[in-house]
Design a protein around this motif. Structure first.
Motif, PDB file in Angstrom:
ATOM      1  N   ALA A   1      46.316   5.779  29.373  1.00 56.84           N
ATOM      2  CA  ALA A   1      45.587   7.046  29.356  1.00 56.84           C
ATOM      3  C   ALA A   1      44.903   7.195  28.015  1.00 56.84           C
ATOM      4  O   ALA A   1      45.425   6.738  26.987  1.00 56.84           O
ATOM      5  CB  ALA A   1      46.534   8.214  29.602  1.00 56.84           C
ATOM      6  N   ALA A   2      43.758   7.803  28.025  1.00 58.98           N
ATOM      7  CA  ALA A   2      42.976   7.992  26.793  1.00 58.98           C
ATOM      8  C   ALA A   2      42.818   6.679  26.033  1.00 58.98           C
ATOM      9  O   ALA A   2      42.852   6.637  24.811  1.00 58.98           O
ATOM     10  CB  ALA A   2      43.630   9.053  25.905  1.00 58.98           C
ATOM     11  N   GLY A   3      42.709   5.605  26.779  1.00 59.56           N
ATOM     12  CA  GLY A   3      42.449   4.311  26.157  1.00 59.56           C
ATOM     13  C   GLY A   3      43.665   3.657  25.550  1.00 59.56           C
ATOM     14  O   GLY A   3      43.583   2.588  24.975  1.00 59.56           O
ATOM     15  N   GLU A   4      44.830   4.286  25.692  1.00 48.91           N
ATOM     16  CA  GLU A   4      46.032   3.698  25.115  1.00 48.91           C
ATOM     17  C   GLU A   4      47.078   3.438  26.181  1.00 48.91           C
ATOM     18  O   GLU A   4      47.205   4.186  27.139  1.00 48.91           O
ATOM     19  CB  GLU A   4      46.626   4.641  24.064  1.00 48.91           C
ATOM     20  N   LYS A   5      47.820   2.388  25.978  1.00 47.55           N
ATOM     21  CA  LYS A   5      48.891   2.046  26.895  1.00 47.55           C
ATOM     22  C   LYS A   5      50.002   3.087  26.758  1.00 47.55           C
ATOM     23  O   LYS A   5      50.356   3.488  25.642  1.00 47.55           O
ATOM     24  CB  LYS A   5      49.436   0.659  26.528  1.00 47.55           C
ATOM     25  N   LEU A   6      50.536   3.541  27.899  1.00 51.78           N
ATOM     26  CA  LEU A   6      51.586   4.553  27.854  1.00 51.78           C
ATOM     27  C   LEU A   6      52.925   3.918  27.482  1.00 51.78           C
ATOM     28  O   LEU A   6      53.201   2.781  27.838  1.00 51.78           O
ATOM     29  CB  LEU A   6      51.717   5.226  29.220  1.00 51.78           C
TER      30      LEU A   6
END
Length: 478
Positions: free
Chosen positions: A97-102
């Motif tokens: 999400a938002a370009g980052e891995k959760l």
RNA sequence: CGGGGCGUAGCUCAGCCUGGUUUAGAGCGCUGCGUUCGGGACGCAGAGGUCGGAGGUUCAAAUCCUCUCGCCCCGACCA
């Protein structure tokens, strides 16, 4: 002559017939993602009718609507062993999400027992907090290998009720109460007879102690589970630590239930009531109960409309779901076919001759019968017809079910019946999973449920011949 | 995930095997005008396509080759 919309005859190819009907009745469209579908207005309107029918019953039995999030942390699924084993293979995940891995991936819910359990744990402390009775209307995801519109899609709409109770007795009562709500709705509003009963252990919901279902017969003799209700015991309570302090000053786990019905009910409606002309909707569910079509030559059109319009207003004011189709660009014949395709229970035609005679022509979708009805007392006539169609459709479905219900005492008999006649077959069951498995391998049929009030008790297991512990309906299913 | 089928106009498809008169077609639908209207009406005039995508072969590709994406149907798994 214009090219007609064509529906593959049911007898020729049931699957093709089904797809043709739902497409031509304009219920759905395919979506860009595999197994997902668009509910077009005509299809969604049926869902809204189902929602109304069920929701009012849920409220009447003391439940309130709530909404839980669609995203569920992965760790939640690992708390209940059977549950995770049952659902893990078919979960879609959000990992970014938002370009980052959760840090922890999130499942698109396949059902909400886990997140509801998490919430119940926060909400419940005292015996005074019980019972908790909630329902939610939601979408859920199950990445099935094979999909079929309405009956099995990657995303579907449903309602899921979740309740928590102080003890087993109360929770079991709730489980059966809600099963009966489904029976009542499906039989009385959807005009579909069902067998209510208990699932065998192998067909249980993942994580339930006992699962109950209602099973309806489609016109190809296959079964559809049209609603389910589960008694979970304290399994989820233990997994999510849902405890309350009882009157006797001891901590106790709650007993939970869940119950659901989905948009597959729309598929049921199509497959159980449809015919080679298209959809047939029971009046209580039909978004449009009566369609009015003016007929006659253009030069007399004004005369016709002068009676048509007030008649429409009068019918509408009486609370009948009526639609007027006075479009000039389509011929009456085209409209007749179109609304038959869409399953509208009644069609009313009115032309110059009818006006002179103070009558209208009414045509029933269920029987095709044409009725000349007086314009006086028309509302009563329509209402009586709607009531009669509702009853007739139920009777037809019941008759069909009776004609396609059999009994068998051996596996050979069962195979023979399913191959030659299709339908539901009543048979004994010894209680062993191996025997169920053997039936499945030999016939592709499964034990649908152990019906309450079975028409007859079958004393020996259909597979092994040992004394049976239950009588079950065997059928191929969707 | 296996088996089969299919991606060409909004829809259903023809054309592909055997590359080149195809300037990519048909029916339905759509737009305009007129006539029709009691069981899917008709005439005339129109609009609409990078032939799923990417590579390759060739003087030349919707057509042949490779890869890829997607959909539908049938099985194993499921409400």
């Amino acid at each position: 002559m214009a090219e007609e919309k064509r529906i593959t005859p049911m007898a020729q190819d049931f699957s093709a017939w089904y797809i043709d009907v739902i497409k031509n009745a304009d219920l759905m469209d395919y979506a860009p993602v595999r197994g997902c579908m668009i509910f077009k207005p005509a299809g969604y309107a049926i869902w809204e009718a189902i929602q109304r029918g069920l929701d009012s019953r849920f409220k009447a039995t003391g439940h309130e609507n709530a909404y839980f999030p669609m995203l569920i942390p992965e760790s939640f699924f690992n708390k209940e062993k059977e549950h995770v084993e049952g659902f893990a293979p078919e979960l879609p995940w959000v990992t970014e999400a938002a370009g980052e891995k959760l840090e922890e991936r999130l499942a698109l819910r396949p059902t909400s027992e886990t997140i509801v359990g998490w919430a119940f744990q926060k909400w419940i402390q005292s015996w005074r907090d019980l019972p908790v009775l909630v329902n939610q209307w939601a979408n859920v995801f199950r990445w099935e290998k094979r999909t079929l519109p309405f009956l099995r899609t990657s995303e579907f709409l449903w309602q899921e009720g979740h309740t928590a109770h102080a003890d087993e007795k109360e929770a079991r009562e709730e489980t059966i109460r809600m099963l009966n709500v489904y029976v009542d709705f499906v039989q009385n509003e959807m005009a579909l007879p069902v067998w209510e009963g208990q699932k065998t252990p192998s067909e249980k919901f993942a994580g339930a102690i006992d699962t109950y279902s209602i099973e309806a017969m489609m016109k190809d003799g296959k079964a559809v589970q049209a609603g389910t209700s589960h008694y979970m015991g304290t399994k989820f309570a233990q997994a999510f630590n849902i405890q309350y302090l009882d009157k006797d000053q001891t901590l106790k786990f709650v007993h939970t239930t869940s119950w659901g019905a989905s948009t597959r009910l729309i598929g049921c409606l199509v497959m159980a009531h449809g015919d080679d002309k298209g959809l047939r909707l029971p009046p209580k569910i039909a978004p449009v109960q009566l369609v009015m079509i003016p007929v006659g030559p253009a030069k007399l059109r004004e005369k016709v409309l002068a009676r048509f319009d007030p008649l429409f207003q009068q019918i509408k004011a009486a609370g009948i779901r009526v639609k007027a189709d006075a479009r000039e660009e389509y011929s009456p014949g085209w409209k007749y076919n179109e609304y038959e395709l869409r399953g509208v229970p009644l069609r009313l035609e009115i032309g110059p001759r009818d006006i002179d005679n103070n009558v209208v022509i009414i045509v029933r979708r269920d029987t095709g019968e044409k009725i000349t009805a007086s314009q006086d007392g028309l509302i009563d006539i329509i209402n009586n017809l709607l009531t009669d169609i509702q009853q007739n459709m139920y009777n037809q479905a019941l008759q069909f079910r009776q004609d396609h219900s059999f009994e068998a005492t051996t596996l050979a008999e069962l195979t023979d019946i399913l191959d030659k006649q299709f339908g539901f077959v009543l048979g004994g069951w010894c209680g062993s999973g191996a025997c169920e498995e053997e039936v499945k391998k030999a016939t592709k049929a499964t034990a649908r449920n152990k019906p309450f009030g079975a028409p007859k008790q079958m004393p020996t297991c259909i597979t092994c011949g040992q004394p049976s512990v239950a009588t079950v309906w065997y059928a191929r299913g969707y």
